[in-house]
Design a protein around this motif. Sequence first.
Motif, PDB file in Angstrom:
ATOM      1  N   SER A  91       0.836  -1.203   0.000  1.00 55.33           N
ATOM      2  CA  SER A  91       0.000   0.000   0.000  1.00 55.33           C
ATOM      3  C   SER A  91       0.866   1.245   0.000  1.00 55.33           C
ATOM      4  CB  SER A  91      -0.863   0.070   1.275  1.00 55.33           C
ATOM      5  OG  SER A  91      -1.582  -1.094   1.488  1.00 55.33           O
ATOM      6  N   THR A  92       0.358   2.285  -0.616  1.00 55.37           N
ATOM      7  CA  THR A  92       0.934   3.617  -0.453  1.00 55.37           C
ATOM      8  C   THR A  92       0.360   4.156   0.843  1.00 55.37           C
ATOM      9  OG1 THR A  92       1.071   3.988  -2.834  1.00 55.37           O
ATOM     10  CG2 THR A  92       1.043   5.947  -1.424  1.00 55.37           C
ATOM     11  N   ILE A  93       1.233   4.550   1.792  1.00 56.98           N
ATOM     12  CA  ILE A  93       0.716   5.042   3.073  1.00 56.98           C
ATOM     13  C   ILE A  93       1.009   6.518   3.302  1.00 56.98           C
ATOM     14  CG2 ILE A  93       0.687   2.781   4.183  1.00 56.98           C
ATOM     15  CD1 ILE A  93       3.263   3.704   5.717  1.00 56.98           C
ATOM     16  N   TYR A  94       1.853   7.112   2.454  1.00 54.32           N
ATOM     17  CA  TYR A  94       2.166   8.530   2.614  1.00 54.32           C
ATOM     18  C   TYR A  94       2.808   9.038   1.331  1.00 54.32           C
ATOM     19  CZ  TYR A  94       4.462  12.822   4.120  1.00 54.32           C
ATOM     20  OH  TYR A  94       4.871  14.117   4.221  1.00 54.32           O
ATOM     21  N   TYR A  95       2.531  10.297   1.028  1.00 57.05           N
ATOM     22  CA  TYR A  95       3.215  10.962  -0.073  1.00 57.05           C
ATOM     23  C   TYR A  95       3.160  12.460   0.156  1.00 57.05           C
ATOM     24  CZ  TYR A  95      -1.399  12.134  -1.821  1.00 57.05           C
ATOM     25  OH  TYR A  95      -2.669  12.631  -1.934  1.00 57.05           O
ATOM     26  N   ASN A  96       4.104  13.138  -0.438  1.00 57.49           N
ATOM     27  CA  ASN A  96       4.058  14.596  -0.500  1.00 57.49           C
ATOM     28  C   ASN A  96       4.643  14.995  -1.844  1.00 57.49           C
ATOM     29  OD1 ASN A  96       6.883  14.691  -0.265  1.00 57.49           O
ATOM     30  ND2 ASN A  96       6.839  15.209   1.912  1.00 57.49           N
ATOM     31  N   GLU A  97       5.084  16.228  -1.977  1.00 59.66           N
ATOM     32  CA  GLU A  97       5.480  16.710  -3.305  1.00 59.66           C
ATOM     33  C   GLU A  97       6.613  15.919  -3.955  1.00 59.66           C
ATOM     34  OE1 GLU A  97       8.790  20.216  -2.963  1.00 59.66           O
ATOM     35  OE2 GLU A  97       6.709  20.808  -3.212  1.00 59.66           O
ATOM     36  N   THR A 151      -3.663   5.621   8.189  1.00 59.37           N
ATOM     37  CA  THR A 151      -2.298   5.368   8.638  1.00 59.37           C
ATOM     38  C   THR A 151      -1.620   6.724   8.753  1.00 59.37           C
ATOM     39  OG1 THR A 151      -2.281   3.279   7.448  1.00 59.37           O
ATOM     40  CG2 THR A 151      -0.148   4.129   8.145  1.00 59.37           C
ATOM     41  N   ASP A 152      -1.541   7.233   9.951  1.00 52.83           N
ATOM     42  CA  ASP A 152      -0.960   8.564  10.174  1.00 52.83           C
ATOM     43  C   ASP A 152       0.556   8.435  10.211  1.00 52.83           C
ATOM     44  OD1 ASP A 152      -0.412  11.173  10.820  1.00 52.83           O
ATOM     45  OD2 ASP A 152      -1.405  11.128  12.767  1.00 52.83           O
ATOM     46  N   PHE A 153       1.153   8.316   9.043  1.00 57.51           N
ATOM     47  CA  PHE A 153       2.583   8.041   8.924  1.00 57.51           C
ATOM     48  C   PHE A 153       3.436   9.048   9.689  1.00 57.51           C
ATOM     49  CE2 PHE A 153       6.585   8.923   6.707  1.00 57.51           C
ATOM     50  CZ  PHE A 153       7.215   7.707   6.891  1.00 57.51           C
ATOM     51  N   GLU A 154       3.106  10.310   9.604  1.00 59.47           N
ATOM     52  CA  GLU A 154       3.940  11.343  10.223  1.00 59.47           C
ATOM     53  C   GLU A 154       3.924  11.295  11.748  1.00 59.47           C
ATOM     54  OE1 GLU A 154       4.348  15.027   7.326  1.00 59.47           O
ATOM     55  OE2 GLU A 154       2.252  14.651   7.863  1.00 59.47           O
ATOM     56  N   HIS A 155       2.889  10.665  12.334  1.00 58.16           N
ATOM     57  CA  HIS A 155       2.766  10.639  13.792  1.00 58.16           C
ATOM     58  C   HIS A 155       2.718   9.221  14.364  1.00 58.16           C
ATOM     59  CE1 HIS A 155       1.132  14.613  12.561  1.00 58.16           C
ATOM     60  NE2 HIS A 155       1.967  14.989  13.505  1.00 58.16           N
ATOM     61  N   THR A 156       3.061   8.224  13.544  1.00 51.67           N
ATOM     62  CA  THR A 156       3.025   6.838  13.991  1.00 51.67           C
ATOM     63  C   THR A 156       4.413   6.242  13.877  1.00 51.67           C
ATOM     64  OG1 THR A 156       0.752   6.592  13.198  1.00 51.67           O
ATOM     65  CG2 THR A 156       1.989   4.564  13.572  1.00 51.67           C
ATOM     66  N   SER A 157       4.875   5.624  14.937  1.00 50.62           N
ATOM     67  CA  SER A 157       6.176   4.949  14.859  1.00 50.62           C
ATOM     68  C   SER A 157       6.006   3.622  14.133  1.00 50.62           C
ATOM     69  CB  SER A 157       6.747   4.713  16.262  1.00 50.62           C
ATOM     70  OG  SER A 157       6.048   3.653  16.905  1.00 50.62           O
ATOM     71  N   PHE A 158       7.088   3.142  13.600  1.00 45.29           N
ATOM     72  CA  PHE A 158       7.086   1.865  12.889  1.00 45.29           C
ATOM     73  C   PHE A 158       6.622   0.736  13.808  1.00 45.29           C
ATOM     74  CE2 PHE A 158       9.442  -1.899  11.255  1.00 45.29           C
ATOM     75  CZ  PHE A 158       8.838  -1.984  10.012  1.00 45.29           C
ATOM     76  N   ASN A 159       7.137   0.700  15.032  1.00 42.47           N
ATOM     77  CA  ASN A 159       6.756  -0.367  15.963  1.00 42.47           C
ATOM     78  C   ASN A 159       5.287  -0.273  16.373  1.00 42.47           C
ATOM     79  OD1 ASN A 159       9.255  -1.599  15.899  1.00 42.47           O
ATOM     80  ND2 ASN A 159      10.038  -0.447  17.625  1.00 42.47           N
TER      81      ASN A 159
END
Length: 175
Positions: A91-97, A151-159
């Motif tokens: 899945s794509t879980i985050y993107y920006n420019e 999936t809040d990638f910027e505020h979620t740790s990998f673990n």
Amino acid sequence: MFKLDPNKEYPKKLHSKSLIRFQDCDPLKHLNNAKYFDYFFNAREDHVGEVYNFDYNDYFENNHTSWVVYNHQIGYVSSARVSEWVTIISSTIYYNEDTLVTEYVMTDEHLQVLKAVLWTTSKYIDVRTGKKTPHPPEVMEFFDKVCLEGTDFEHTSFNARIKVIKQELKEGKFV
């Protein structure tokens, strides 16, 4: 290229099954750590080609741009073993420019046992200069359609994400 149908709902979690091959395993019959990457990347290439009708080679040749891996985070949770069928979800879980983060998840065939999780961060570059470049509007529109929500990638740790995936698998809610 990106040929989006504005009336189509695109799946955000793409999945397929794969057989763990003897040649990819160590003497203990576990999938070699480095081989997880091959299984994940091959599955993703198949996923986006089949489901999104995206041809990497055609895109790169026509646009002279590419995504280059910047960072990996991988967690080996439970060994994949020789001759075992596994399910691979991407899945794509985050993107920006100019950045893309893809999540890969490997489970047992029945989506009950988490085997591994990989986050791959890629930068979008102009292959002629080797420098970062912004995603064009059609790529951003594509990511808008296919990026996994929740999936809040910027505020979620990998673990923390691994714990969420384990819980969703346990509850039968992951796919």
